[in-house]
Design a protein around this motif. Structure first.
Motif, short mmCIF file in Angstrom:
data_model
loop_
_atom_site.label_atom_id
_atom_site.label_comp_id
_atom_site.label_asym_id
_atom_site.label_seq_id
_atom_site.Cartn_x
_atom_site.Cartn_y
_atom_site.Cartn_z
N LEU A 77 0.85 -1.20 0.00
CA LEU A 77 0.00 0.00 0.00
C LEU A 77 0.88 1.23 0.00
O LEU A 77 1.75 1.38 0.86
N LYS A 78 0.64 2.11 -0.96
CA LYS A 78 1.37 3.37 -1.02
C LYS A 78 0.44 4.50 -0.64
O LYS A 78 -0.66 4.63 -1.20
N ILE A 79 0.89 5.31 0.30
CA ILE A 79 0.13 6.50 0.70
C ILE A 79 0.93 7.72 0.27
O ILE A 79 2.07 7.92 0.72
N SER A 80 0.35 8.49 -0.59
CA SER A 80 1.01 9.70 -1.10
C SER A 80 0.53 10.91 -0.32
O SER A 80 -0.59 10.92 0.21
N ASP A 81 1.40 11.93 -0.25
CA ASP A 81 1.02 13.18 0.43
C ASP A 81 0.42 12.88 1.80
O ASP A 81 -0.71 13.27 2.12
N SER A 82 1.17 12.17 2.63
CA SER A 82 0.67 11.71 3.93
C SER A 82 0.11 12.87 4.76
O SER A 82 0.67 13.97 4.80
N GLN A 83 -0.99 12.58 5.43
CA GLN A 83 -1.64 13.57 6.29
C GLN A 83 -1.69 13.05 7.72
O GLN A 83 -1.63 11.85 7.95
N LEU A 84 -1.81 13.97 8.67
CA LEU A 84 -1.84 13.57 10.08
C LEU A 84 -2.96 12.56 10.34
O LEU A 84 -2.83 11.66 11.17
N GLY A 85 -4.05 12.71 9.63
CA GLY A 85 -5.18 11.79 9.79
C GLY A 85 -4.92 10.39 9.27
O GLY A 85 -5.75 9.51 9.48
N ASP A 86 -3.80 10.19 8.61
CA ASP A 86 -3.45 8.84 8.15
C ASP A 86 -2.82 8.02 9.27
O ASP A 86 -2.60 6.82 9.12
N VAL A 112 2.20 9.50 11.28
CA VAL A 112 2.54 10.62 10.40
C VAL A 112 2.97 11.78 11.30
O VAL A 112 2.20 12.22 12.15
N LYS A 113 4.17 12.25 11.08
CA LYS A 113 4.73 13.30 11.94
C LYS A 113 4.61 14.67 11.28
O LYS A 113 4.85 14.79 10.08
N PRO A 114 4.26 15.69 12.07
CA PRO A 114 4.12 17.04 11.50
C PRO A 114 5.47 17.67 11.17
O PRO A 114 6.50 17.24 11.69
#
Lengths: 114, 111
Positions: A77-86, A112-114
């Motif tokens: 699974l690839k998650i692009s443009d990761s967001q804090l909600g991921d 996911v780190k800010p």
């Protein structure tokens, strides 16, 4: 019996970057379904993406896409443009065609780190 | 939206007690499932049901039983709770061989 292996217990990624979660499975079946589920902290598990084994094209849902390698029995699974909600636990799951029960991997905890 | 609800979010029971976990779904799904979730082990299937009064054993049925008297309700029963049954229990439902919809889970502690 089918087994599903997620070899990364924990991963982290910086916000806006891309991350790939690995999943391998063992089966002698030729027709089956694969799933990625997301379980946010203290929230219900939800489906992220689904792939039918007979389809060669990789499934995509917005920022989420898979790399399905049938011969290698790999489903990442690839998650692009990761967001804090991921931030969540992610589970890979396998289901034989014609059956209704699934088998899940041990999960990968993604932060996911800010 | 599909809704799967579970009777309790948290439950504390004593060893040897009989424990009932209830699950209800509101989308007329044929299939219902009970899993337990433990760190490092993922979700393991305990029992599932594909119709009223029908049940199938999953991978870890020992120490558990189930009941499905109505289509919308699927109960998990621990006949005599033991400390090794302390876990998160997840219920799910599905329509035919489709995606599963999960409830919020019940965190059971057996002391």
């Amino acid at each position: 019996a089918q087994t599903v292996t997620q070899s990364q217990p924990e991963m982290s990624v910086q916000e806006a970057e891309t991350v790939t979660l690995s999943c391998t499975y063992d089966t002698s079946e030729s027709n089956y379904y694969l799933f990625w589920y997301k379980q946010p902290p203290s929230r219900q598990m939800i489906l992220v993406i689904r792939q039918e084994a007979y389809k060669q094209q990789n499934a995509t849902e917005n920022r989420f896409s898979v790399n399905f390698q049938k011969a290698a029995k790999s489903f990442s699974l690839k998650i692009s443009d990761s967001q804090l909600g991921d931030t969540a636990m992610y589970f890979c799951a396998f289901m034989k065609h014609g059956e209704v029960d699934m088998r899940f991997g041990a999960g990968t905890r993604l932060t996911v780190k800010p | 939206d599909v809704k799967v609800t579970q009777s309790s979010r948290y439950l504390v029971k004593r060893t040897g007690e009989k424990v009932f976990l209830e699950c209800v779904q509101d989308m007329d799904h044929e299939n219902m499932f009970w899993y337990r979730q433990d760190p490092g082990l993922g979700l393991r299937l305990i029992y599932f049901s594909y119709d009223v009064k029908m049940k199938e054993k999953g991978d870890i049925p020992e120490g558990y039983s189930v009941s499905r008297e109505k289509k919308e309700r699927f109960s998990l029963i621990l006949e005599s709770a033991s400390t090794n049954q302390t876990s998160m229990y997840l219920c799910a439902s599905s329509l035919r061989a489709g995606e599963q919809y999960f409830g919020p889970g019940t965190r059971l502690t057996v002391t």
